[in-house]
Motif scaffolding. Structure first.
Motif, PDB file in Angstrom:
ATOM      1  N   GLY A  37      -8.649   7.435   6.523  1.00 31.53           N
ATOM      2  CA  GLY A  37      -7.967   6.578   5.564  1.00 31.53           C
ATOM      3  C   GLY A  37      -7.802   5.148   6.059  1.00 31.53           C
ATOM      4  O   GLY A  37      -7.689   4.890   7.262  1.00 31.53           O
ATOM      5  N   LYS A  38      -7.807   4.216   5.107  1.00 33.58           N
ATOM      6  CA  LYS A  38      -7.589   2.799   5.398  1.00 33.58           C
ATOM      7  C   LYS A  38      -6.425   2.302   4.546  1.00 33.58           C
ATOM      8  O   LYS A  38      -6.376   2.585   3.353  1.00 33.58           O
ATOM      9  CB  LYS A  38      -8.838   1.982   5.058  1.00 33.58           C
ATOM     10  CG  LYS A  38     -10.081   2.341   5.855  1.00 33.58           C
ATOM     11  CD  LYS A  38     -11.258   1.489   5.387  1.00 33.58           C
ATOM     12  CE  LYS A  38     -12.521   1.813   6.160  1.00 33.58           C
ATOM     13  NZ  LYS A  38     -13.673   0.976   5.711  1.00 33.58           N
ATOM     14  N   TYR A  39      -5.526   1.559   5.157  1.00 32.58           N
ATOM     15  CA  TYR A  39      -4.414   0.984   4.397  1.00 32.58           C
ATOM     16  C   TYR A  39      -4.884  -0.310   3.732  1.00 32.58           C
ATOM     17  O   TYR A  39      -5.513  -1.169   4.366  1.00 32.58           O
ATOM     18  CB  TYR A  39      -3.224   0.707   5.310  1.00 32.58           C
ATOM     19  CG  TYR A  39      -2.506   1.973   5.727  1.00 32.58           C
ATOM     20  CD1 TYR A  39      -1.593   2.584   4.874  1.00 32.58           C
ATOM     21  CD2 TYR A  39      -2.767   2.570   6.957  1.00 32.58           C
ATOM     22  CE1 TYR A  39      -0.938   3.755   5.244  1.00 32.58           C
ATOM     23  CE2 TYR A  39      -2.118   3.745   7.334  1.00 32.58           C
ATOM     24  CZ  TYR A  39      -1.219   4.330   6.471  1.00 32.58           C
ATOM     25  OH  TYR A  39      -0.576   5.488   6.828  1.00 32.58           O
ATOM     26  N   VAL A  40      -4.586  -0.425   2.448  1.00 26.81           N
ATOM     27  CA  VAL A  40      -4.949  -1.626   1.693  1.00 26.81           C
ATOM     28  C   VAL A  40      -3.719  -2.112   0.927  1.00 26.81           C
ATOM     29  O   VAL A  40      -2.835  -1.326   0.576  1.00 26.81           O
ATOM     30  CB  VAL A  40      -6.104  -1.364   0.699  1.00 26.81           C
ATOM     31  CG1 VAL A  40      -7.389  -1.041   1.433  1.00 26.81           C
ATOM     32  CG2 VAL A  40      -5.750  -0.246  -0.285  1.00 26.81           C
ATOM     33  N   ILE A  41      -3.658  -3.409   0.689  1.00 23.96           N
ATOM     34  CA  ILE A  41      -2.585  -3.983  -0.128  1.00 23.96           C
ATOM     35  C   ILE A  41      -2.979  -3.850  -1.590  1.00 23.96           C
ATOM     36  O   ILE A  41      -4.062  -4.273  -1.994  1.00 23.96           O
ATOM     37  CB  ILE A  41      -2.335  -5.455   0.246  1.00 23.96           C
ATOM     38  CG1 ILE A  41      -1.826  -5.543   1.689  1.00 23.96           C
ATOM     39  CG2 ILE A  41      -1.323  -6.095  -0.708  1.00 23.96           C
ATOM     40  CD1 ILE A  41      -1.665  -6.964   2.213  1.00 23.96           C
ATOM     41  N   LEU A  42      -2.107  -3.261  -2.394  1.00 25.88           N
ATOM     42  CA  LEU A  42      -2.408  -3.016  -3.804  1.00 25.88           C
ATOM     43  C   LEU A  42      -2.123  -4.225  -4.681  1.00 25.88           C
ATOM     44  O   LEU A  42      -2.821  -4.478  -5.662  1.00 25.88           O
ATOM     45  CB  LEU A  42      -1.577  -1.826  -4.313  1.00 25.88           C
ATOM     46  CG  LEU A  42      -1.910  -0.454  -3.728  1.00 25.88           C
ATOM     47  CD1 LEU A  42      -0.909   0.575  -4.237  1.00 25.88           C
ATOM     48  CD2 LEU A  42      -3.323  -0.037  -4.087  1.00 25.88           C
ATOM     49  N   ASP A  43      -1.089  -4.947  -4.356  1.00 25.72           N
ATOM     50  CA  ASP A  43      -0.579  -6.018  -5.207  1.00 25.72           C
ATOM     51  C   ASP A  43      -1.300  -7.323  -4.904  1.00 25.72           C
ATOM     52  O   ASP A  43      -1.317  -7.780  -3.760  1.00 25.72           O
ATOM     53  CB  ASP A  43       0.930  -6.146  -4.955  1.00 25.72           C
ATOM     54  CG  ASP A  43       1.538  -7.307  -5.682  1.00 25.72           C
ATOM     55  OD1 ASP A  43       1.647  -7.235  -6.912  1.00 25.72           O
ATOM     56  OD2 ASP A  43       1.894  -8.294  -5.008  1.00 25.72           O
ATOM     57  N   ASN A  44      -1.886  -7.947  -5.925  1.00 21.16           N
ATOM     58  CA  ASN A  44      -2.661  -9.176  -5.706  1.00 21.16           C
ATOM     59  C   ASN A  44      -1.813 -10.315  -5.155  1.00 21.16           C
ATOM     60  O   ASN A  44      -2.245 -11.043  -4.259  1.00 21.16           O
ATOM     61  CB  ASN A  44      -3.331  -9.627  -7.008  1.00 21.16           C
ATOM     62  CG  ASN A  44      -4.509  -8.755  -7.384  1.00 21.16           C
ATOM     63  OD1 ASN A  44      -4.796  -7.754  -6.727  1.00 21.16           O
ATOM     64  ND2 ASN A  44      -5.190  -9.114  -8.446  1.00 21.16           N
ATOM     65  N   PHE A  45      -0.603 -10.503  -5.705  1.00 15.09           N
ATOM     66  CA  PHE A  45       0.226 -11.598  -5.214  1.00 15.09           C
ATOM     67  C   PHE A  45       0.574 -11.399  -3.744  1.00 15.09           C
ATOM     68  O   PHE A  45       0.544 -12.350  -2.952  1.00 15.09           O
ATOM     69  CB  PHE A  45       1.509 -11.746  -6.033  1.00 15.09           C
ATOM     70  CG  PHE A  45       2.392 -12.855  -5.536  1.00 15.09           C
ATOM     71  CD1 PHE A  45       2.146 -14.166  -5.915  1.00 15.09           C
ATOM     72  CD2 PHE A  45       3.443 -12.599  -4.663  1.00 15.09           C
ATOM     73  CE1 PHE A  45       2.943 -15.205  -5.423  1.00 15.09           C
ATOM     74  CE2 PHE A  45       4.235 -13.620  -4.174  1.00 15.09           C
ATOM     75  CZ  PHE A  45       3.982 -14.929  -4.553  1.00 15.09           C
ATOM     76  N   THR A  46       0.920 -10.164  -3.367  1.00 14.52           N
ATOM     77  CA  THR A  46       1.229  -9.869  -1.965  1.00 14.52           C
ATOM     78  C   THR A  46       0.027 -10.163  -1.079  1.00 14.52           C
ATOM     79  O   THR A  46       0.154 -10.763  -0.006  1.00 14.52           O
ATOM     80  CB  THR A  46       1.655  -8.394  -1.817  1.00 14.52           C
ATOM     81  OG1 THR A  46       2.803  -8.155  -2.638  1.00 14.52           O
ATOM     82  CG2 THR A  46       1.997  -8.058  -0.374  1.00 14.52           C
ATOM     83  N   ASN A  47      -1.148  -9.747  -1.528  1.00 11.28           N
ATOM     84  CA  ASN A  47      -2.378 -10.000  -0.772  1.00 11.28           C
ATOM     85  C   ASN A  47      -2.610 -11.497  -0.608  1.00 11.28           C
ATOM     86  O   ASN A  47      -2.903 -11.986   0.490  1.00 11.28           O
ATOM     87  CB  ASN A  47      -3.561  -9.364  -1.509  1.00 11.28           C
ATOM     88  CG  ASN A  47      -4.543  -8.722  -0.549  1.00 11.28           C
ATOM     89  OD1 ASN A  47      -4.547  -8.999   0.635  1.00 11.28           O
ATOM     90  ND2 ASN A  47      -5.397  -7.875  -1.076  1.00 11.28           N
TER      91      ASN A  47
END
Length: 431
Positions: free
Chosen positions: A288-298
């Motif tokens: 598994g890889k952790y990814v940021i879901l929220d565009n603004f947060t990214n």
């Protein structure tokens, strides 16, 4: 009560459901929650526009909510002044009204017994005419409110989790397709941000970042403080993921936290800022890889957080080349939305093994593999050959290929292959 002056986009289903319940002859206890800025309050105020004479809207604060709630009620119903300043007494007076309490988590923080108090109110005081709506921006707290451990468990008649708008919804703001992709990379589907942006995006964002009172600088801190008291470790974790440090070991080495970091990651997953992504063909994987879901947060951790000092000095501007690289990831998200809207898809995501990675693999009635290139003059034959080679190495067969790009060098017909350029996306976006 004044309805907020914002564009009201694509909440028709929620609005219809809410109005139906508010107009029913039954008691209603509704819980509405979702991240900050998502449009919860706008939705509610829109729903009660024609019911203002029989409703109370109260925005909770960190202190003295009982007194403030009574003061707000007095503006609508002056005779409540003579009612005892007590939650049960006040609700007895309001038992045939629509009662909305926004940012309810503040009341829980102020008074740990408030859930038990509201249990008694719901069970013993409110009648069939009452409509009680509790609203909150802290996803974790509001999910606890409706969980089986809560005193209010089993009392709600409905709950709504308000989510972001889709990319296609941006057409309602008047953004053309290429400008919409740039803006979506910043705003995601968050209505308040979408209402703030004025195209052209690069000009707007660089002007915004030079403002002394720009909301962008502090917005992430506000978002995180709705969920966590101490936010520094969470910020460093999100920064690490934004830099491409996607597995547990890499994140831990970067953040340098003593002890286990998993609890932090689980809390960020719970509030849907991050997700642990696994290859789409698998149901349980150690890869598994952790990814940021929220565009603004990214966006914030990619461009704002590492440049806060320059932004404070008014010396920072978004680099177009760097932002274009970032948009490659955003383009993948849009491509997935396109595939899901046009094909019967049960599951969609990325597929990888060691150094082989496929941008899109959709599983359903039609098995689809896709690649995304946020570039112009892409050679589709070369991309297709590379994609077929990767699928062969992964021993995966598909029914159809889709290649996404800004534009292609040629549009020759390729077997079982759909070419989606910005013009094709524009037609879909506007449909």
């Amino acid at each position: 009560m004044i309805f907020m002056n914002m564009i009201f986009i694509d909440r028709e289903r929620e609005l219809e459901s809410l109005r139906k319940r508010l107009n029913s002859s039954n008691f209603e206890f509704i819980v509405i929650y979702g991240r900050r800025r998502i449009g919860k309050t706008t939705l509610i105020l829109k729903a009660i526009q024609d019911m203002e004479n029989n409703s109370v809207y109260y925005l909770a604060t960190e202190k003295n909510n009982l007194q403030k709630f009574k003061d707000v009620c007095k503006l609508k119903f002056p005779e409540i002044e003579y009612i005892k300043e007590d939650w049960e007494a006040l609700f007895h007076f309001l038992k045939d009204k629509i009662i909305i309490i926004d940012e309810f988590p503040y009341m829980i923080e102020e008074d740990k017994t408030i859930l038990s108090t509201f249990q008694k109110i719901v069970d013993n005081i409110l009648n069939t005419k009452t409509k009680l709506i509790l609203v909150g921006s802290s996803i974790s707290v509001m999910e606890d409110v409706i969980s089986y451990k809560s005193p209010l468990y089993g009392r709600r008649t409905a709950s709504m989790k308000i989510k972001e708008l889709t990319f296609k919804n941006l057409k309602n703001y008047g953004f053309d397709i290429e400008e919409a992709v740039k803006i979506y990379g910043f705003t995601g589907g968050v209505p308040l941000y979408l209402n703030k942006v004025k195209p052209p995006f690069y000009e707007w964002i660089n002007e915004e970042l030079k403002k002394v009172d720009s909301f962008v600088k502090d917005e992430m801190d506000f978002l995180l403080r709705y969920e966590f008291k101490e936010i520094s470790t969470y910020k460093e974790i999100l920064f690490a993921i934004s830099l491409g440090k996607n597995n547990l070991g890499e994140i831990k080495d970067f953040v340098k936290v003593n002890g286990d970091i998993s609890s932090y990651l689980k809390k960020l997953e719970r509030i849907e800022l991050i997700s642990r992504e696994i290859p789409v063909t698998e149901t349980n994987s150690k890869r598994g890889k952790y990814v940021i879901l929220d565009n603004f947060t990214n966006f914030w951790f990619r461009f704002i957080y590492p440049n806060l000092s320059l932004i404070e000095e008014g010396k920072y501007e978004i680099d177009k080349n760097e932002y274009n690289q970032y948009l490659g990831f955003i383009f993948e998200k849009i491509a997935k939305e396109y595939v899901k809207s046009r094909y019967s898809v049960k599951k969609i995501g990325r597929q990888w093994w060691k150094d082989i990675e496929i941008d899109i693999l959709a599983l359903g009635n039609t098995k689809i593999a896709g690649e995304c290139k946020w570039s112009e003059d892409v050679n589709p034959s070369k991309i297709l050959a590379n994609l077929e080679d990767k699928l062969k190495k992964l021993k995966i067969s598909v029914d159809k290929y889709i290649i996404f790009a800004k534009s292609f060098t040629n549009y020759e017909k390729l077997d079982n292959t759909e070419l989606v350029d910005l013009e094709t996306l524009r037609r879909w976006y506007l449909s």
